[in-house]
Design a protein around this motif. Structure first.
Motif, PDB file in Angstrom:
ATOM      1  N   VAL A 112       0.866  -1.176   0.000  1.00  0.00           N
ATOM      2  CA  VAL A 112       0.000   0.000   0.000  1.00  0.00           C
ATOM      3  C   VAL A 112       0.900   1.223   0.000  1.00  0.00           C
ATOM      4  CG1 VAL A 112      -1.750   1.303   1.255  1.00  0.00           C
ATOM      5  CG2 VAL A 112      -1.844  -1.198   1.216  1.00  0.00           C
ATOM      6  N   CYS A 113       0.640   2.142  -0.929  1.00  0.00           N
ATOM      7  CA  CYS A 113       1.548   3.267  -1.126  1.00  0.00           C
ATOM      8  C   CYS A 113       0.790   4.588  -1.026  1.00  0.00           C
ATOM      9  CB  CYS A 113       2.238   3.147  -2.484  1.00  0.00           C
ATOM     10  SG  CYS A 113       3.487   4.407  -2.770  1.00  0.00           S
ATOM     11  N   GLY A 114       1.312   5.501  -0.211  1.00  0.00           N
ATOM     12  CA  GLY A 114       0.700   6.814  -0.066  1.00  0.00           C
ATOM     13  C   GLY A 114       1.567   7.942  -0.572  1.00  0.00           C
ATOM     14  N   LEU A 115       2.507   7.634  -1.457  1.00  0.00           N
ATOM     15  CA  LEU A 115       3.418   8.660  -1.954  1.00  0.00           C
ATOM     16  C   LEU A 115       2.727   9.576  -2.966  1.00  0.00           C
ATOM     17  CD1 LEU A 115       6.705   6.591  -2.495  1.00  0.00           C
ATOM     18  CD2 LEU A 115       6.040   7.978  -0.519  1.00  0.00           C
ATOM     19  N   PRO A 116       3.099  10.860  -2.995  1.00  0.00           N
ATOM     20  CA  PRO A 116       2.473  11.823  -3.927  1.00  0.00           C
ATOM     21  C   PRO A 116       3.169  11.804  -5.285  1.00  0.00           C
ATOM     22  CG  PRO A 116       3.982  12.974  -2.457  1.00  0.00           C
ATOM     23  CD  PRO A 116       4.003  11.524  -2.031  1.00  0.00           C
ATOM     24  N   PHE A 117       2.840  10.811  -6.113  1.00  0.00           N
ATOM     25  CA  PHE A 117       3.540  10.650  -7.381  1.00  0.00           C
ATOM     26  C   PHE A 117       3.369  11.845  -8.316  1.00  0.00           C
ATOM     27  CE2 PHE A 117       3.209   6.185  -6.039  1.00  0.00           C
ATOM     28  CZ  PHE A 117       4.536   5.825  -6.185  1.00  0.00           C
ATOM     29  N   ALA A 118       2.280  12.593  -8.176  1.00  0.00           N
ATOM     30  CA  ALA A 118       2.090  13.772  -9.026  1.00  0.00           C
ATOM     31  C   ALA A 118       3.162  14.820  -8.783  1.00  0.00           C
ATOM     32  CB  ALA A 118       0.701  14.373  -8.780  1.00  0.00           C
ATOM     33  N   ASN A 119       3.859  14.730  -7.646  1.00  0.00           N
ATOM     34  CA  ASN A 119       4.914  15.693  -7.323  1.00  0.00           C
ATOM     35  C   ASN A 119       6.290  15.239  -7.782  1.00  0.00           C
ATOM     36  OD1 ASN A 119       2.894  17.087  -6.036  1.00  0.00           O
ATOM     37  ND2 ASN A 119       3.593  16.645  -3.958  1.00  0.00           N
ATOM     38  N   PHE A 120       6.412  14.007  -8.287  1.00  0.00           N
ATOM     39  CA  PHE A 120       7.720  13.447  -8.596  1.00  0.00           C
ATOM     40  C   PHE A 120       8.074  13.621 -10.065  1.00  0.00           C
ATOM     41  CE2 PHE A 120       7.040  10.051  -5.065  1.00  0.00           C
ATOM     42  CZ  PHE A 120       7.192  11.045  -4.105  1.00  0.00           C
ATOM     43  N   ASP A 121       9.378  13.627 -10.339  1.00  0.00           N
ATOM     44  CA  ASP A 121       9.791  13.637 -11.734  1.00  0.00           C
ATOM     45  C   ASP A 121       9.696  12.226 -12.304  1.00  0.00           C
ATOM     46  OD1 ASP A 121      12.207  12.134 -11.134  1.00  0.00           O
ATOM     47  OD2 ASP A 121      13.120  13.994 -10.464  1.00  0.00           O
ATOM     48  N   ALA A 122       9.851  12.116 -13.612  1.00  0.00           N
ATOM     49  CA  ALA A 122       9.631  10.844 -14.300  1.00  0.00           C
ATOM     50  C   ALA A 122      10.576   9.757 -13.806  1.00  0.00           C
ATOM     51  CB  ALA A 122       9.793  11.037 -15.810  1.00  0.00           C
ATOM     52  N   ARG A 123      11.839  10.100 -13.623  1.00  0.00           N
ATOM     53  CA  ARG A 123      12.815   9.092 -13.212  1.00  0.00           C
ATOM     54  C   ARG A 123      12.492   8.528 -11.831  1.00  0.00           C
ATOM     55  NH1 ARG A 123      19.436   9.957 -12.991  1.00  0.00           N
ATOM     56  NH2 ARG A 123      19.930   7.872 -12.194  1.00  0.00           N
ATOM     57  N   THR A 124      12.101   9.411 -10.904  1.00  0.00           N
ATOM     58  CA  THR A 124      11.756   8.957  -9.555  1.00  0.00           C
ATOM     59  C   THR A 124      10.536   8.062  -9.585  1.00  0.00           C
ATOM     60  OG1 THR A 124      12.684  10.975  -8.585  1.00  0.00           O
ATOM     61  CG2 THR A 124      11.135   9.715  -7.232  1.00  0.00           C
ATOM     62  N   LEU A 132       8.801  -1.385  -6.343  1.00  0.00           N
ATOM     63  CA  LEU A 132       7.622  -1.932  -5.673  1.00  0.00           C
ATOM     64  C   LEU A 132       7.058  -3.143  -6.403  1.00  0.00           C
ATOM     65  CD1 LEU A 132       5.729   1.334  -4.607  1.00  0.00           C
ATOM     66  CD2 LEU A 132       7.215  -0.125  -3.211  1.00  0.00           C
ATOM     67  N   LEU A 133       6.908  -3.032  -7.709  1.00  0.00           N
ATOM     68  CA  LEU A 133       6.328  -4.136  -8.473  1.00  0.00           C
ATOM     69  C   LEU A 133       7.220  -5.371  -8.436  1.00  0.00           C
ATOM     70  CD1 LEU A 133       4.943  -2.052 -11.456  1.00  0.00           C
ATOM     71  CD2 LEU A 133       3.561  -3.388  -9.850  1.00  0.00           C
ATOM     72  N   ARG A 134       8.531  -5.172  -8.459  1.00  0.00           N
ATOM     73  CA  ARG A 134       9.452  -6.309  -8.405  1.00  0.00           C
ATOM     74  C   ARG A 134       9.510  -6.937  -7.020  1.00  0.00           C
ATOM     75  NH1 ARG A 134      14.667  -5.567  -9.220  1.00  0.00           N
ATOM     76  NH2 ARG A 134      14.719  -3.286  -9.304  1.00  0.00           N
ATOM     77  N   SER A 135       8.990  -6.228  -6.001  1.00  0.00           N
ATOM     78  CA  SER A 135       8.994  -6.759  -4.635  1.00  0.00           C
ATOM     79  C   SER A 135       7.743  -7.563  -4.315  1.00  0.00           C
ATOM     80  CB  SER A 135       9.129  -5.604  -3.629  1.00  0.00           C
ATOM     81  OG  SER A 135      10.367  -4.944  -3.777  1.00  0.00           O
ATOM     82  N   LEU A 136       6.797  -7.642  -5.258  1.00  0.00           N
ATOM     83  CA  LEU A 136       5.570  -8.395  -5.016  1.00  0.00           C
ATOM     84  C   LEU A 136       5.772  -9.887  -5.259  1.00  0.00           C
ATOM     85  CD1 LEU A 136       2.904  -6.066  -6.673  1.00  0.00           C
ATOM     86  CD2 LEU A 136       3.099  -6.607  -4.234  1.00  0.00           C
ATOM     87  N   ARG A 137       5.201 -10.678  -4.379  1.00  0.00           N
ATOM     88  CA  ARG A 137       5.189 -12.116  -4.573  1.00  0.00           C
ATOM     89  C   ARG A 137       4.175 -12.476  -5.663  1.00  0.00           C
ATOM     90  NH1 ARG A 137       4.954 -13.733   1.902  1.00  0.00           N
ATOM     91  NH2 ARG A 137       7.158 -13.287   2.354  1.00  0.00           N
ATOM     92  N   PRO A 138       4.239 -13.672  -6.223  1.00  0.00           N
ATOM     93  CA  PRO A 138       3.230 -14.080  -7.220  1.00  0.00           C
ATOM     94  C   PRO A 138       1.819 -13.910  -6.663  1.00  0.00           C
ATOM     95  CG  PRO A 138       5.038 -15.643  -7.180  1.00  0.00           C
ATOM     96  CD  PRO A 138       5.295 -14.701  -6.042  1.00  0.00           C
ATOM     97  N   GLY A 139       0.968 -13.232  -7.419  1.00  0.00           N
ATOM     98  CA  GLY A 139      -0.383 -12.955  -6.971  1.00  0.00           C
ATOM     99  C   GLY A 139      -0.506 -11.727  -6.100  1.00  0.00           C
ATOM    100  N   GLY A 140       0.613 -11.049  -5.835  1.00  0.00           N
ATOM    101  CA  GLY A 140       0.589  -9.878  -4.967  1.00  0.00           C
ATOM    102  C   GLY A 140       0.036  -8.650  -5.669  1.00  0.00           C
ATOM    103  N   THR A 141      -0.351  -7.652  -4.876  1.00  0.00           N
ATOM    104  CA  THR A 141      -0.948  -6.435  -5.416  1.00  0.00           C
ATOM    105  C   THR A 141      -0.305  -5.200  -4.805  1.00  0.00           C
ATOM    106  OG1 THR A 141      -2.696  -6.435  -3.722  1.00  0.00           O
ATOM    107  CG2 THR A 141      -3.184  -7.536  -5.826  1.00  0.00           C
ATOM    108  N   LEU A 142      -0.307  -4.125  -5.598  1.00  0.00           N
ATOM    109  CA  LEU A 142       0.153  -2.803  -5.176  1.00  0.00           C
ATOM    110  C   LEU A 142      -1.006  -1.837  -5.323  1.00  0.00           C
ATOM    111  CD1 LEU A 142       2.107  -0.390  -4.681  1.00  0.00           C
ATOM    112  CD2 LEU A 142       2.782  -0.593  -7.090  1.00  0.00           C
ATOM    113  N   SER A 143      -1.349  -1.119  -4.255  1.00  0.00           N
ATOM    114  CA  SER A 143      -2.460  -0.165  -4.281  1.00  0.00           C
ATOM    115  C   SER A 143      -1.965   1.213  -3.871  1.00  0.00           C
ATOM    116  CB  SER A 143      -3.581  -0.612  -3.333  1.00  0.00           C
ATOM    117  OG  SER A 143      -4.087  -1.884  -3.702  1.00  0.00           O
ATOM    118  N   PHE A 144      -2.362   2.235  -4.641  1.00  0.00           N
ATOM    119  CA  PHE A 144      -2.030   3.606  -4.283  1.00  0.00           C
ATOM    120  C   PHE A 144      -3.151   4.511  -4.770  1.00  0.00           C
ATOM    121  CE2 PHE A 144      -0.811   3.789  -8.663  1.00  0.00           C
ATOM    122  CZ  PHE A 144      -0.844   5.124  -9.036  1.00  0.00           C
ATOM    123  N   PHE A 145      -3.120   5.796  -4.369  1.00  0.00           N
ATOM    124  CA  PHE A 145      -4.206   6.690  -4.747  1.00  0.00           C
ATOM    125  C   PHE A 145      -3.676   8.022  -5.263  1.00  0.00           C
ATOM    126  CE2 PHE A 145      -3.202   8.167  -0.516  1.00  0.00           C
ATOM    127  CZ  PHE A 145      -3.496   9.528  -0.526  1.00  0.00           C
ATOM    128  N   GLY A 146      -4.552   8.705  -5.986  1.00  0.00           N
ATOM    129  CA  GLY A 146      -4.294  10.078  -6.426  1.00  0.00           C
ATOM    130  C   GLY A 146      -5.594  10.850  -6.326  1.00  0.00           C
TER     131      GLY A 146
END
Length: 221
Positions: A112-124, A132-146
């Motif tokens: 679960v991610c609460g980072l403000p991606f709209a404030n970040f540059d493309a590289r970040t 984050l995606l590479r840290s997920l186990r098979p069947g795992g999910t990543l959730s964040f909001f904007g």
């Protein structure tokens, strides 16, 4: 000092890093933890990035089993101190201070991610999502909001080089969403209203009921 007072003070000081303008509502917290599905057969590993004062953390810990674990990574040292005070003595939690790029990650069933991606540059943005995606186990999910309308507001408020940086960053974010999103929820009961995106690292998505993105409005109290 109350959590809300601390949140507002830190937002006034470092709004670019905090991103949110108020702690997450109950509806937003429920949407963000939608895929924390109990599994009696084994322990679950959960990561929350950018927990802030812990509004979503309370929902996560409420559904943790005795053998489950929760890693919290918080860049703001005052927020991290509050979390340590709140969860002192809970052996399931590990709280780390600093940017996510500074830490080695484990493997997780839910992120679960609460980072403000709209404030970040493309590289970040690319670097964080890749980790984050590479840290997920098979069947795992990543959730964040904007926030709804946040992209439009940000494009309106900046110009010149900052506007170009914003547009490139938002373009990268849209490509990531297009590739990895299996469900999107609209949460009107939040200040301001938000969209929660649920991502998976593989195609087809791990959850068969969501073979395509949807705009699901949560109306329950």
């Amino acid at each position: 000092m109350t959590e809300v007072t601390l949140f507002l003070r830190e937002y006034a000081k470092t709004r670019r890093d905090v991103g949110a303008i108020a702690p997450s509502s109950a509806r937003l917290c429920r949407a963000l933890t939608r895929y924390m599905i109990p599994n009696p057969g084994r322990s679950r590993a959960v990561l929350e990035v950018g927990p802030g004062t812990g509004a979503v953390t309370r929902y996560i810990t409420g559904s943790l089993g005795r053998l489950d674990t929760l890693d919290l990574i918080e860049a703001n040292p005052r927020f991290a101190a509050l979390l340590r005070h709140t969860y002192d003595g809970d052996p399931r939690l590990r709280i780390r201070t600093g940017l996510i790029q500074e830490h080695d990650l484990g493997s997780y069933d839910t992120i679960v991610c609460g980072l403000p991606f709209a404030n970040f540059d493309a590289r970040t943005t690319e670097e964080i999502f890749d980790r984050l995606l590479r840290s997920l186990r098979p069947g795992g999910t990543l959730s964040f909001f904007g926030y709804i309308g946040g992209d439009t507001i940000r494009r309106t408020l900046v110009d010149g080089a900052e506007r170009e940086r914003t547009l490139v960053g938002l373009g990268v974010l849209r490509r990531i969403l297009h590739r990895h999103t299996f469900r999107t929820e609209t949460v009107l009961g939040n200040l301001p209203p938000a969209r929660v995106h649920h991502l998976a690292p593989v195609n087809p998505p791990a959850h068969p009921e969501s073979a395509h993105s949807c705009d699901c409005r949560e109306t329950s109290p």
